[in-house]
Design a protein around this motif. Structure first.
Motif, PDB file in Angstrom:
ATOM      1  N   ASN A 171      -9.184   0.118   0.533  1.00 60.83           N
ATOM      2  CA  ASN A 171      -9.639  -0.708   1.638  1.00 60.83           C
ATOM      3  C   ASN A 171      -8.686  -1.889   1.737  1.00 60.83           C
ATOM      4  O   ASN A 171      -8.152  -2.356   0.738  1.00 60.83           O
ATOM      5  CB  ASN A 171     -11.095  -1.150   1.486  1.00 60.83           C
ATOM      6  CG  ASN A 171     -11.325  -2.047   0.302  1.00 60.83           C
ATOM      7  OD1 ASN A 171     -10.607  -1.986  -0.686  1.00 60.83           O
ATOM      8  ND2 ASN A 171     -12.332  -2.886   0.384  1.00 60.83           N
ATOM      9  N   ARG A 172      -8.435  -2.303   2.954  1.00 62.57           N
ATOM     10  CA  ARG A 172      -7.440  -3.347   3.190  1.00 62.57           C
ATOM     11  C   ARG A 172      -7.833  -4.090   4.457  1.00 62.57           C
ATOM     12  O   ARG A 172      -8.220  -3.469   5.445  1.00 62.57           O
ATOM     13  CB  ARG A 172      -6.078  -2.684   3.351  1.00 62.57           C
ATOM     14  CG  ARG A 172      -4.957  -3.601   3.683  1.00 62.57           C
ATOM     15  CD  ARG A 172      -3.654  -2.799   3.710  1.00 62.57           C
ATOM     16  NE  ARG A 172      -2.592  -3.557   4.300  1.00 62.57           N
ATOM     17  CZ  ARG A 172      -1.421  -3.039   4.637  1.00 62.57           C
ATOM     18  NH1 ARG A 172      -1.175  -1.762   4.438  1.00 62.57           N
ATOM     19  NH2 ARG A 172      -0.498  -3.788   5.171  1.00 62.57           N
ATOM     20  N   THR A 173      -7.715  -5.411   4.413  1.00 61.93           N
ATOM     21  CA  THR A 173      -7.997  -6.220   5.588  1.00 61.93           C
ATOM     22  C   THR A 173      -6.686  -6.698   6.191  1.00 61.93           C
ATOM     23  O   THR A 173      -5.813  -7.207   5.477  1.00 61.93           O
ATOM     24  CB  THR A 173      -8.886  -7.429   5.220  1.00 61.93           C
ATOM     25  OG1 THR A 173     -10.092  -6.939   4.633  1.00 61.93           O
ATOM     26  CG2 THR A 173      -9.223  -8.258   6.445  1.00 61.93           C
ATOM     27  N   PHE A 174      -6.555  -6.516   7.497  1.00 58.62           N
ATOM     28  CA  PHE A 174      -5.387  -6.969   8.241  1.00 58.62           C
ATOM     29  C   PHE A 174      -5.725  -8.275   8.957  1.00 58.62           C
ATOM     30  O   PHE A 174      -6.901  -8.589   9.152  1.00 58.62           O
ATOM     31  CB  PHE A 174      -4.977  -5.915   9.275  1.00 58.62           C
ATOM     32  CG  PHE A 174      -4.497  -4.619   8.693  1.00 58.62           C
ATOM     33  CD1 PHE A 174      -3.180  -4.457   8.304  1.00 58.62           C
ATOM     34  CD2 PHE A 174      -5.364  -3.542   8.556  1.00 58.62           C
ATOM     35  CE1 PHE A 174      -2.735  -3.252   7.774  1.00 58.62           C
ATOM     36  CE2 PHE A 174      -4.930  -2.333   8.032  1.00 58.62           C
ATOM     37  CZ  PHE A 174      -3.600  -2.194   7.641  1.00 58.62           C
ATOM     38  N   PRO A 175      -4.709  -9.009   9.401  1.00 62.73           N
ATOM     39  CA  PRO A 175      -4.971 -10.223  10.181  1.00 62.73           C
ATOM     40  C   PRO A 175      -5.844  -9.892  11.409  1.00 62.73           C
ATOM     41  O   PRO A 175      -5.730  -8.819  11.993  1.00 62.73           O
ATOM     42  CB  PRO A 175      -3.584 -10.684  10.625  1.00 62.73           C
ATOM     43  CG  PRO A 175      -2.659 -10.132   9.589  1.00 62.73           C
ATOM     44  CD  PRO A 175      -3.273  -8.815   9.187  1.00 62.73           C
TER      45      PRO A 175
END
Length: 188
Positions: A171-175
């Motif tokens: 899981n990864r959060t982008f701007p």
């Protein structure tokens, strides 16, 4: 044997296109665009339905010729043109840009090509993906959730004959609040 991946930008309520068929709400920022560029660069073979192929082939083959094209656009245009593609259609007469036309049953064709092709394979488009997902052929799902609810349209997942158990790989959060959810289909 190839690893079949189904991934798309998805609204927070689970749609890849809104009720009018628009995907304008999913306009990716540079970091998300780079993520998809890198994903496509590693794709050995992509499976396209006619509608998504029409949409992509209307823009990407010449997008890098636009003097205002960003480096990300130029890069993706070149990746997309060169990437081997199988396009499923009963109505198209021909396809271009390293593509071949296929009129056979998608489940049968994908099963055969998955067994014959090494590396990363991609199924592109929810309509084409539906029978492939239902047949259990997808090994990994990449859901890039945009922070917008569209209220209806074309869902990422089709109606399923039974549950698909998934294991979170990343899981990864982008701007801007966009989130990547990467899942492996559990076969146990």
């Amino acid at each position: 044997m190839g690893k079949l991946i189904y991934g798309f930008n998805v609204s927070v309520d689970g749609y890849i296109a809104d009720a009018r068929g628009s995907i304008d709400w999913s306009d990716p920022n540079d970091e998300v665009h780079q993520y998809w560029n890198d994903f496509e660069r590693d794709t050995a073979l992509a499976f396209y339905g006619r509608r998504l192929y029409d949409l992509m082939s209307d823009y990407w083959p010449t997008a890098d010729e636009d003097p205002d094209a960003t480096p990300l656009i130029v890069d993706f245009a070149r990746i997309w043109r060169d990437m081997p593609k199988v396009v499923f259609s009963r109505t198209l007469e021909s396809v271009d840009w390293n593509s071949r036309l296929e009129r056979g049953d998608p489940v049968e064709v994908v099963t055969k090509l998955k067994a014959e092709t090494g590396g990363q394979l991609e199924v592109a488009g929810a309509t084409l993906a539906a029978p492939i997902v239902q047949a259990g052929l997808v090994d990994e799902y990449r859901i890039v959730v945009s922070p917008v609810a569209v209220g209806g349209g074309l869902p990422f997942f089709p109606n399923l004959p039974s549950w698909i158990s998934l294991r979170l790989l990343e899981n990864r959060t982008f701007p801007g609040g966009t989130v990547l959810l990467r899942y492996e289909a559990r076969r146990d």
